[in-house]
Write a protein that holds these residues in place. Sequence first.
Motif, mmCIF file in Angstrom:
data_model
loop_
_atom_site.group_PDB
_atom_site.id
_atom_site.type_symbol
_atom_site.label_atom_id
_atom_site.label_comp_id
_atom_site.label_asym_id
_atom_site.label_seq_id
_atom_site.Cartn_x
_atom_site.Cartn_y
_atom_site.Cartn_z
ATOM 1 N N GLY A 13 0.922 -1.265 0.133
ATOM 2 C CA GLY A 13 -0.146 -0.074 -0.059
ATOM 3 C C GLY A 13 0.853 1.235 -0.033
ATOM 4 O O GLY A 13 0.332 2.283 0.313
ATOM 5 N N THR A 14 2.090 1.055 -0.533
ATOM 6 C CA THR A 14 2.881 2.216 -0.533
ATOM 7 C C THR A 14 2.439 3.289 -1.519
ATOM 8 O O THR A 14 2.216 2.857 -2.785
ATOM 9 C CB THR A 14 4.353 1.873 -0.888
ATOM 10 O OG1 THR A 14 4.965 1.319 0.298
ATOM 11 C CG2 THR A 14 5.110 3.333 -0.912
ATOM 12 N N GLN A 15 2.346 4.399 -1.328
ATOM 13 C CA GLN A 15 1.721 5.617 -2.118
ATOM 14 C C GLN A 15 3.035 6.280 -2.824
ATOM 15 O O GLN A 15 3.896 6.408 -2.195
ATOM 16 C CB GLN A 15 0.898 6.639 -1.224
ATOM 17 C CG GLN A 15 -0.063 6.045 -0.405
ATOM 18 C CD GLN A 15 -1.388 5.305 -1.468
ATOM 19 O OE1 GLN A 15 -1.736 6.299 -2.406
ATOM 20 N NE2 GLN A 15 -1.589 4.409 -1.040
ATOM 21 N N SER A 16 2.519 6.661 -3.871
ATOM 22 C CA SER A 16 3.407 7.632 -4.597
ATOM 23 C C SER A 16 3.764 8.812 -4.093
ATOM 24 O O SER A 16 3.250 9.463 -3.426
ATOM 25 C CB SER A 16 3.012 7.954 -6.041
ATOM 26 O OG SER A 16 3.997 8.478 -6.777
ATOM 27 N N GLY A 17 5.345 9.006 -3.979
ATOM 28 C CA GLY A 17 5.655 10.261 -3.152
ATOM 29 C C GLY A 17 6.063 9.738 -1.697
ATOM 30 O O GLY A 17 6.704 10.775 -1.132
ATOM 31 N N THR A 18 6.170 8.364 -1.405
ATOM 32 C CA THR A 18 6.639 8.107 0.011
ATOM 33 C C THR A 18 7.897 8.355 0.103
ATOM 34 O O THR A 18 8.693 8.060 -0.855
ATOM 35 C CB THR A 18 6.252 6.553 0.349
ATOM 36 O OG1 THR A 18 4.582 6.727 0.206
ATOM 37 C CG2 THR A 18 6.572 6.207 1.602
ATOM 38 N N LYS A 19 8.535 8.829 1.315
ATOM 39 C CA LYS A 19 9.996 9.146 1.409
ATOM 40 C C LYS A 19 10.504 8.116 2.391
ATOM 41 O O LYS A 19 9.800 7.691 3.487
ATOM 42 C CB LYS A 19 10.169 10.452 1.765
ATOM 43 C CG LYS A 19 9.952 11.707 0.780
ATOM 44 C CD LYS A 19 10.392 12.828 1.200
ATOM 45 C CE LYS A 19 10.137 14.086 0.298
ATOM 46 N NZ LYS A 19 10.428 15.311 0.602
ATOM 47 N N ILE A 20 11.593 7.309 2.240
ATOM 48 C CA ILE A 20 12.163 6.309 3.105
ATOM 49 C C ILE A 20 13.696 7.220 3.443
ATOM 50 O O ILE A 20 14.067 7.578 2.873
ATOM 51 C CB ILE A 20 12.257 5.057 2.598
ATOM 52 C CG1 ILE A 20 12.946 5.007 1.258
ATOM 53 C CG2 ILE A 20 10.809 4.284 2.487
ATOM 54 C CD1 ILE A 20 13.252 3.596 0.667
ATOM 55 N N ARG A 21 14.010 6.740 4.653
ATOM 56 C CA ARG A 21 15.354 7.192 5.151
ATOM 57 C C ARG A 21 16.381 5.848 5.339
ATOM 58 O O ARG A 21 16.033 4.914 5.828
ATOM 59 C CB ARG A 21 15.247 7.808 6.315
ATOM 60 C CG ARG A 21 16.569 8.206 7.131
ATOM 61 C CD ARG A 21 16.329 8.691 8.655
ATOM 62 N NE ARG A 21 17.677 8.987 9.268
ATOM 63 C CZ ARG A 21 17.718 9.208 10.696
ATOM 64 N NH1 ARG A 21 16.420 9.127 11.386
ATOM 65 N NH2 ARG A 21 18.752 9.293 10.939
#
Length: 318
Positions: free
Chosen positions: A249-257
């Motif tokens: 369910g990851t949305q477009s624009g999600t940021k990960i570190r």
Amino acid sequence: MSDPEKRRQYDQFGHAAFDGGAGGAGGFDFNNMGDMGDIFGDIFGDLFGGGSRRRASNGPMQGANVRTSVRITFEEAFRGVDKELDLNLKEECETCHGTGAKPGTEATTCPKCGGKGQVVYTQQSLFGMVRNVTTCPDCNGTGKIIKDKCPDCYGSGYITKRKKIQVSIPAGIDSGQSVRIRGKGEPGINGGPRGDLLVEVIVAQHPKFQRQDMNVFSTESISFPTAVLGGEVRIPTVAGDVMVDVKPGTQSGTKIRLKGKGMPSLRSQSLMGDHYVTLVVDVPTKLNEEQKAALCAYDQTMTGKERPKDKKHKGFFK
């Protein structure tokens, strides 16, 4: 002039020291105000173009710094690199050994300044006589006059040579920062030490990564099924590829570190920045019939409605 005290007053105030202008006229004692002329001279010299009043010195002085630049890649800035520079640098003339005089001759004391490298001028102002100390125009502050100049360096004492200089660029350096190499600049004056070489580092732009301080930023595409169902994604970093688990369910624009996957610190190589990745869902633009059918079936299960079939365009005669 045989009296040292009178000589000091004359050097400081000129003839005004003996015409009543320096001996307490009007209640002022100029003997206790030795820097007053310098103060007024600084003010009016700057306003009216009187020139600098700072004392020139013909003593040993450090040489000027030399500036140059070097280009490196983003990866080289990450891990550090050694570069070889090819520069024109001044070296002591081997013929005259830096004196500037023709072999067999020597420089003489400048008659204008007496070897001091500076001359004193007095001038009348609103506040009385003002003393100006400037660099001697005849010897340019060296205190020496070279009559027979060296044929190789033409009296400068130095010649220009092409030299190769090694510079070690530390890991983590950013574009616009400089590396200082001690003692590789211009030769010193009157036996002074050499200046330094300042190497400005220009880091080339990376096609994928952007940098802000110690942190790195990038964008990575993921497929629509991966965004919906989740899964492993290979993420390129400046230190190498890493595998990242993408949540369902990851949305477009999600940021990960990605902690510790950025640039190293110049102060401590063990301190690392982070890498921030923006995930963008890749929407396909071309599907075959089987893929369209599967997507329509998925849409029907989500909405409960059958998707209308595509209408085929008829020709003119049909």
